[in-house]
Design a protein around this motif. Sequence first.
Motif, PDB file in Angstrom:
ATOM      1  N   LYS A 112     -43.258   4.579  51.515  1.00 38.90           N
ATOM      2  CA  LYS A 112     -44.173   5.644  51.042  1.00 38.90           C
ATOM      3  C   LYS A 112     -43.268   6.694  50.342  1.00 38.90           C
ATOM      4  O   LYS A 112     -42.151   7.010  50.771  1.00 38.90           O
ATOM      5  CB  LYS A 112     -44.912   6.447  52.070  1.00 38.90           C
ATOM      6  N   TYR A 113     -43.806   7.427  49.266  1.00 39.23           N
ATOM      7  CA  TYR A 113     -43.062   8.227  48.490  1.00 39.23           C
ATOM      8  C   TYR A 113     -44.289   9.435  47.939  1.00 39.23           C
ATOM      9  O   TYR A 113     -45.273   8.969  47.572  1.00 39.23           O
ATOM     10  CB  TYR A 113     -42.396   7.716  47.355  1.00 39.23           C
ATOM     11  N   GLN A 114     -44.005  10.595  48.188  1.00 45.45           N
ATOM     12  CA  GLN A 114     -44.857  11.549  47.816  1.00 45.45           C
ATOM     13  C   GLN A 114     -44.020  12.699  47.523  1.00 45.45           C
ATOM     14  O   GLN A 114     -43.253  13.428  48.043  1.00 45.45           O
ATOM     15  CB  GLN A 114     -45.936  12.092  49.073  1.00 45.45           C
ATOM     16  N   SER A 115     -44.432  13.347  46.198  1.00 51.34           N
ATOM     17  CA  SER A 115     -43.946  14.476  45.731  1.00 51.34           C
ATOM     18  C   SER A 115     -45.114  15.325  44.789  1.00 51.34           C
ATOM     19  O   SER A 115     -46.444  14.963  45.201  1.00 51.34           O
ATOM     20  CB  SER A 115     -42.990  14.054  44.552  1.00 51.34           C
ATOM     21  N   LYS A 116     -44.847  16.367  44.053  1.00 52.66           N
ATOM     22  CA  LYS A 116     -45.940  17.438  43.551  1.00 52.66           C
ATOM     23  C   LYS A 116     -46.914  16.674  42.669  1.00 52.66           C
ATOM     24  O   LYS A 116     -47.836  16.762  42.663  1.00 52.66           O
ATOM     25  CB  LYS A 116     -45.305  18.261  42.772  1.00 52.66           C
ATOM     26  N   ARG A 117     -46.332  15.424  41.999  1.00 48.31           N
ATOM     27  CA  ARG A 117     -47.174  14.781  41.111  1.00 48.31           C
ATOM     28  C   ARG A 117     -47.375  13.331  41.503  1.00 48.31           C
ATOM     29  O   ARG A 117     -48.305  12.767  41.032  1.00 48.31           O
ATOM     30  CB  ARG A 117     -46.230  14.650  39.786  1.00 48.31           C
ATOM     31  N   TRP A 118     -46.468  12.789  42.339  1.00 46.88           N
ATOM     32  CA  TRP A 118     -46.677  11.202  42.714  1.00 46.88           C
ATOM     33  C   TRP A 118     -47.075  10.976  44.009  1.00 46.88           C
ATOM     34  O   TRP A 118     -46.583  11.662  45.007  1.00 46.88           O
ATOM     35  CB  TRP A 118     -45.463  10.552  42.405  1.00 46.88           C
ATOM     36  N   LEU A 119     -48.003  10.020  44.072  1.00 46.54           N
ATOM     37  CA  LEU A 119     -47.929   9.361  45.645  1.00 46.54           C
ATOM     38  C   LEU A 119     -48.015   7.836  45.496  1.00 46.54           C
ATOM     39  O   LEU A 119     -48.733   7.342  44.599  1.00 46.54           O
ATOM     40  CB  LEU A 119     -49.383   9.851  46.095  1.00 46.54           C
ATOM     41  N   LEU A 120     -46.988   7.305  46.381  1.00 45.58           N
ATOM     42  CA  LEU A 120     -46.873   5.938  46.215  1.00 45.58           C
ATOM     43  C   LEU A 120     -46.861   5.472  47.416  1.00 45.58           C
ATOM     44  O   LEU A 120     -46.087   5.876  48.430  1.00 45.58           O
ATOM     45  CB  LEU A 120     -45.503   5.509  45.358  1.00 45.58           C
ATOM     46  N   ASN A 121     -47.426   4.022  47.771  1.00 40.73           N
ATOM     47  CA  ASN A 121     -47.539   3.580  49.011  1.00 40.73           C
ATOM     48  C   ASN A 121     -47.760   2.153  48.835  1.00 40.73           C
ATOM     49  O   ASN A 121     -48.245   1.337  48.024  1.00 40.73           O
ATOM     50  CB  ASN A 121     -49.046   3.794  49.817  1.00 40.73           C
ATOM     51  N   LEU A 122     -46.524   1.577  49.531  1.00 42.41           N
ATOM     52  CA  LEU A 122     -46.371   0.047  49.325  1.00 42.41           C
ATOM     53  C   LEU A 122     -46.445  -0.650  50.613  1.00 42.41           C
ATOM     54  O   LEU A 122     -45.848   0.063  51.629  1.00 42.41           O
ATOM     55  CB  LEU A 122     -45.091  -0.428  48.699  1.00 42.41           C
ATOM     56  N   ASN A 123     -47.243  -1.555  50.802  1.00 42.56           N
ATOM     57  CA  ASN A 123     -46.981  -2.296  52.251  1.00 42.56           C
ATOM     58  C   ASN A 123     -46.935  -3.880  51.934  1.00 42.56           C
ATOM     59  O   ASN A 123     -47.895  -4.239  51.020  1.00 42.56           O
ATOM     60  CB  ASN A 123     -47.967  -1.897  53.055  1.00 42.56           C
TER      61      ASN A 123
END
Length: 770
Positions: A627-638
Amino acid sequence: MQAEEEYKIGRLEEAARLLDSNMNHFTGTLKLSAYRLLSLCYLGKDDMQRAEEYVSLLLKEDPYYNVTLQDPLRFVDMVERFKKGQVTITTASQQEETVDEAPVPVTLITEEMLAAVGATTLKEALLAYVPGISSIESNYEDNIAMRGIYSSGQQKILIMLNGQQLNSYSTNIATPDYSMSLEKVKQIEVLRGPASSLYGSIALTAVINIITKDGRDIDGVSFKIGMGNNGQQKADFLYGRRYMDLEVLAWASFYKSDGQRVFIPAAEQYAFLPQDGEIVVGGYNRKPSYDFGSMLNLDNWELLFSRSHSKKVNPLGSTIFCAPYGYDNYNDYQGEGVGHAVTSTNARLTYKKKVDNSHLSLQTLFNQNESSNYDAIGNVPKGVFLIPVVNSSELYGGPFQNGFQYLHWNDYSLGLNFKIETNYHIGSKQKGILISGVEYEYFSLYDSHFLCGEKNKVLSHSYIEDGKETVPNLVRIGHEQTANAFLQVKHYFMSQLLLNAGLRFDYKIRNDNQNVIALSPRFSLIYLGDKLNFKLSYSRAFVDAPYFMRNTLLRTYKGGSDLQPEYLNSVQFTTQLNRLVPNFDFEANLFYNEAYDVVALTRSEPLGQQYMNSASMKMAGSEIVLKYQSKRWLLNLNTTFQQVISENNLMPAGNGYVNSVPKMMNNMVLNYKLWDTQRKGCFSLHTNLSYTSKQKTLLSVRPLQIEKKFYQELPGCFLMNLGANYSWKRLSLSGDIKNLFDKCYQQGGASVVPIQQLRRQVLFQVSYAF
């Protein structure tokens, strides 16, 4: 300013009252200041739940809020914990704890994550975010498998609404479709692994707890409407308010779809009696799916009420024939078209009280279900039988035009449970929480009737009249009782090392006076580091054979009273890396499952099927989440990999595969905010990419000779969804395209043939909050 003065002199109740009564008038930095002060007020009263709620609202307004040197240390710690994504959950241990402290791996799906994938059903959200869950086709309802284990319906996973069971007692089924609205959802907590030590039967492979928003989260009224291709129509309503000590939430959701019409020539069918015809894929109509309810909180009392309905159109005809049947040729019965329909009513009254160092909870529960199976048989040539109605000697000759069978039943259950939670200390370093409880439930199936015939002609029927059956009924009337007790300890040897262990005893008196006894233990050792966490757990769970399967004479589901519970032993080892790299979280989980006494189809009767506790299976696998989360990005890989090690008498398994379950599953959710300003609003794009490896799908082209089976290999499947969200002040717009490239593919599962899946589907929605 008045509230600040009241807070400084210790008048916390008055400060909170002033802020609550004027919250509607606050905007911008004033609103942030009000949320901060409300959290401080409840911290001063040691009401951690309320304090956390206002910190959550504060960070929802400004995810990058910075604390000051003047803030109390407890408030600073709470803000930092929430900013790290360690929002508390309650499902794993029936107490508030962080995801890191949970005894088994947990997937937490937030409101923001639901928007980032454009999910309209619980099944869509689970497939996108939860490793181990795969889509399973059923001719009757939406279905999913967890780590390769599934049934004809969703019977192995416990689904709850704010902790109340939604699975039907008579069938064990809770269908993750449009009967579970997502608009009211604050977060979804998913326990990946057995959980009978807390929740008893049905919690065999996972537990899903849908947590609703609070009234203050909505703080007004919102409406949403949506339309799309295939006749999709959707409407949602939310109302929420906080009035001093009273908090109110109400919701209503409706959905209907004509479905996609797909023509399938007889030459391309696996049916017993193939015939040219159309099937309906993804249809929910005649009566729309709906979900409405309310929740009231007043001091120590909580009242929850919900009512839902759903009926998916059967793509194919009866299990016996599995061919197109002509949906439009069939009349409604009791307002329902062909399909499996369930209307559920759930109510719960809870009283909570704190006494010294303990928290007490007393609940009364009511569940009522009205269910029907409306099977279309289609056109049957002369000389071919129709399914027997009452007993094996009663058959009807053909030809039949639009043959059907319709089974309807009603049931209810009443429950009472009591729970006590106590904190304890041993010396200066060791502490813990002890939870114990007892539960009682009474179930009754009190009404059932059956129709069988063709077109408008009824050939045979049975029903209840004056408490007596006119003919032997296809679902026996009866009642059952269950009682259980559980004990759980969460012990901290030190701040970084803790033990979470529990044991539950379940006792059931079945309607035939057979007794079922089950013991469900759980043991978990957890290490909590600054960046690195480890969990090692063992758990044993069970699911009792459904009342319907044990008490029906309908031969397509016949199991008999001798059916016993199914069991699952599971060992899991989880590694978590939190913020080792800024904004990144990583989780790797290894699992080993042993399922035994599995209910499986073991032989064919002349005109039906027979189920017995005859199968077992051992499976191992791995699950990885990034998981990666910042002010602009949200990423979820599983990604999930699972392999059958061995199986016995489990017909749908072989060569390392489970029927219609891929060995490897991959999902990626990506959301990017192009802009997010007060003047221009917020605009974001999102996509969901999924890939499943090839599957082995069981085909049974001659159900009367069930031993003649073979597998077809379905190729790997890549799907892409695309969507966009725009919000400005109180207005929100969204558009989503599912199956962007219009891929034509099939999925197998609980049906004896694979079934065509939805092609491209588009849905546009607009909402406004008052």
